[in-house]
Design an enzyme around this catalytic site. Structure first.
Site, mmCIF file in Angstrom:
data_model
loop_
_atom_site.group_PDB
_atom_site.id
_atom_site.type_symbol
_atom_site.label_atom_id
_atom_site.label_comp_id
_atom_site.label_asym_id
_atom_site.label_seq_id
_atom_site.Cartn_x
_atom_site.Cartn_y
_atom_site.Cartn_z
ATOM 1 N N MET A 24 -50.040 -15.210 25.359
ATOM 2 C CA MET A 24 -50.202 -16.614 25.026
ATOM 3 C C MET A 24 -51.572 -17.126 25.457
ATOM 4 S SD MET A 24 -47.587 -17.597 23.416
ATOM 5 C CE MET A 24 -45.894 -17.191 23.056
ATOM 6 N N CYS A 25 -52.294 -17.723 24.516
ATOM 7 C CA CYS A 25 -53.595 -18.352 24.773
ATOM 8 C C CYS A 25 -54.519 -17.362 25.493
ATOM 9 C CB CYS A 25 -53.403 -19.645 25.546
ATOM 10 S SG CYS A 25 -54.874 -20.696 25.573
ATOM 11 N N ALA A 26 -55.013 -17.703 26.694
ATOM 12 C CA ALA A 26 -55.897 -16.779 27.420
ATOM 13 C C ALA A 26 -55.164 -15.501 27.796
ATOM 14 C CB ALA A 26 -56.462 -17.453 28.664
ATOM 15 N N GLY A 68 -53.337 -14.016 25.750
ATOM 16 C CA GLY A 68 -53.537 -13.207 24.555
ATOM 17 C C GLY A 68 -54.883 -12.503 24.574
ATOM 18 N N GLY A 120 -49.870 -15.994 20.733
ATOM 19 C CA GLY A 120 -49.632 -17.411 20.529
ATOM 20 C C GLY A 120 -50.888 -18.209 20.820
#
Length: 579
Positions: free
Chosen positions: A311-313, A315, A339
């Site tokens: 998710m986000c960072a 990811g 995400g």
């Protein structure tokens, strides 16, 4: 990591969207600043002055004069009562009837909206590069949101009425709230009532246990709620600047709870909050920890492979680990989901405005001195990216109206971050500045990370109104890797698009054909599906999770026994209040 912003008048949508100061005429956005024809019944208003035809004024040095003259024309129309300017639908700042019925308040509001729109138009018409426009727009948004009349007691009719109704008690309560925030919240308005929601009591309640711990993270295994589970587990990799439980908020709003209910063996990484003594922790340290987590989960589940969810960072870190595995021919990861993750920093995005030498140097020096980048500093920056929603809204509620902030799970999580070690922060800055990851120039764990070598099935999500990682930037992930790609676009902002449980009648997402190079073409061909992407993702990952097996009756394994119950210890570590 927070909710969405809408575009302002006279400013074509860029990579980012802006909130709150949009003016409309006759219910429609104005096309140039707030230049619009009078409404029916307002024909007595002055016609546009030839002097204000901005096409006759040269660009460049004449920009200020040109927009100043146009604004003067708007003020003439406003002061004579002929202006059609109205706040945009959903701009709650001007919801009080006084802004419609009282001629003084109406003119103040219109003058403010005209000025804000003129500033936006001037920035959009400038010949600056996208990063300069983003930074200038950010600073302008700070200015225009700050000078809104509703932020002052005298300019806020609702606050004045509230003071009369409470015989001044609202002002006393507002002063109390202001002093509290000055002492304990760095002078920023509190977004949530302190202590109202507690991790492990109100949030992060999905049953499970910590089954792995090192100096970087803990890993939580969640107890199955079905008699069977899929063979292949999912590992959640949250952002290093955030705590994992935004994916495990209140019951019925928990992504993890939902996934477990569908037979998915689910594990979540919970990052430890680093201190100055951890200043040397870098991408190698974090990537190596993720690899150890993968091996622990494989041992616990008996599966040779895992599925990842970054998710986000988180990811970004996941993609780096996948790149290393691809470089070494390692097949421990079967599929990967992302995400709201931005991997190509050449793509226009609001976060790119900070990618300038003097800002990067200042940020680097700050974390070097402290050993960490304080999570509070990041929170302040992100809040100022949506000032009307995340700052001035609470300023008015807490101080002018004398109300306590509300109790909302996302906002409670939003104020509970983790810091970044200096070394990791410096690497992120360099990665953003030179676009090392997308260009294949990043070195981690002895591997040159080439995203094109990642040849596994990939699922990527984005939010239509994401103000941090715009959806077209997230879409680029589908073009950087080589496996089978699936892209889903949810109808919300950065975090709201992720926290999107079933049952919301307003929720929908776009799912469509195999992603090609053009995101607009993909969206045009995609289907709009009512409901949440959670259900779509569960079907996708289940198809990549192997066979059904009997659900385990105990958690952990001989090599990785249960250490303590979820949510563990690391998630409870908090940065001390500002004193």
């Amino acid at each position: 990591m927070s909710t969405s912003r809408g575009t302002k008048a006279g400013r074509a949508p860029r990579a980012s969207t802006r909130s709150g100061n949009r003016a409309v005429s006759n219910g429609q956005p104005t096309t140039q600043g707030v230049d619009a024809k009078p409404r029916s019944g307002d024909e007595s208003g002055p016609p546009p002055l030839p002097l204000l035809d901005r096409r006759r004024v040269p660009t460049g040095a004449g920009t200020v004069v040109r927009h100043g003259l146009h604004y003067a024309g708007q003020l003439t129309s406003i002061l004579t009562g002929g202006s059609p300017i109205q706040p945009s639908k959903g701009d709650r700042r001007f919801a009080d009837p006084a802004f419609t019925d009282n001629p003084v308040y109406r003119r103040v509001m219109q003058s403010y909206l005209a000025f804000s729109a003129e500033v936006d138009t001037a920035i959009e018409e400038s010949h600056l590069g996208w990063k300069d426009k983003e930074l200038l727009g950010f600073l302008a948004d700070m200015l225009t949101s700050t000078i809104a009349p509703t932020n002052a007691f005298i300019g806020n009719p609702a606050a004045i009425k509230r003071a009369f109704e409470t015989r001044g008690a609202s002002l006393v309560l507002g002063l109390r709230n202001f002093v509290h925030d000055l002492r304990f919240n760095g002078g920023m308005p509190s977004q949530v009532k302190g202590g109202a929601l507690r991790v492990g009591e109100d949030l992060a309640l999905t049953p499970g246990a910590v089954v792995y711990r090192d100096a970087v993270c803990e890993v939580i295994q969640y107890a199955p709620t079905t008699s069977w589970v899929w063979r292949r587990p999912v590992i959640l990799v949250p952002p290093q600047i955030s705590k994992y439980y935004f994916m495990d908020l209140s019951p019925k709003r928990s992504f993890i709870e939902f996934a477990v209910s569908r037979g998915i063996p689910f594990f979540a990484i919970s990052w430890r909050n680093p201190g100055p003594e951890d200043r040397e922790y870098n991408l190698d340290v974090y990537a190596a920890s993720v690899l150890r987590v993968i091996d622990a989960v494989r041992d616990i589940t008996g599966s040779d492979q895992v599925n990842t969810l970054g998710m986000c960072a988180g990811g970004i870190l996941t993609s780096i680990v996948l790149g290393h595995l691809a470089d070494t021919g390692d097949t421990r990861v079967h599929s990967a989901s992302f995400g709201v993750t931005l991997l190509d920093f050449a793509e226009p995005a609001p976060i790119g405005m900070f990618n300038m030498p003097f800002l990067v140097g200042q940020a680097r020096r700050r974390s070097s001195r402290a050993g960490v980048l304080d999570a509070r500093a990041l929170a302040v920056i992100f809040n100022w990216m949506r000032p009307n929603d995340l700052i001035w809204n609470y300023w008015v509620n807490n101080y002018l109206m004398g109300n306590d902030p509300g109790v909302f799970d996302i906002l409670a999580w939003n104020g509970d971050g983790t810091s970044l070690p200096a070394a990791l922060h410096h690497q992120f800055l360099k990665m953003f500045n030179l676009n090392l990851l997308a260009d294949g120039q990043l070195q981690v764990l002895g591997s040159r990370i080439d995203l094109a070598k990642i040849d596994i099935d990939v699922y990527a999500t984005a939010g239509t109104t994401d103000h941090l990682t715009p959806w077209k930037g997230c879409y680029r992930t589908t073009q950087l890797m080589s496996g089978d790609m699936t892209f889903v676009l949810s109808n919300a902002g950065h975090i709201a698009s992720l926290v999107n449980p079933p049952g919301n009648p307003k929720a929908y997402y776009f799912a469509g054909p195999k992603p090609g190079p053009d995101p607009d073409a993909w969206k045009a061909a995609a289907d709009r599906v009512p409901g949440t992407w959670w259900e779509h993702w569960v079907d996708w990952v289940s198809a990549r999770s192997g066979e059904e097996v009997t659900a385990p009756k105990t958690l952990g394994s001989k090599a990785y026994p249960v250490l303590e119950s979820a949510p563990g210890s690391y998630v409870l570590e908090r940065i001390p209040a500002i004193v």
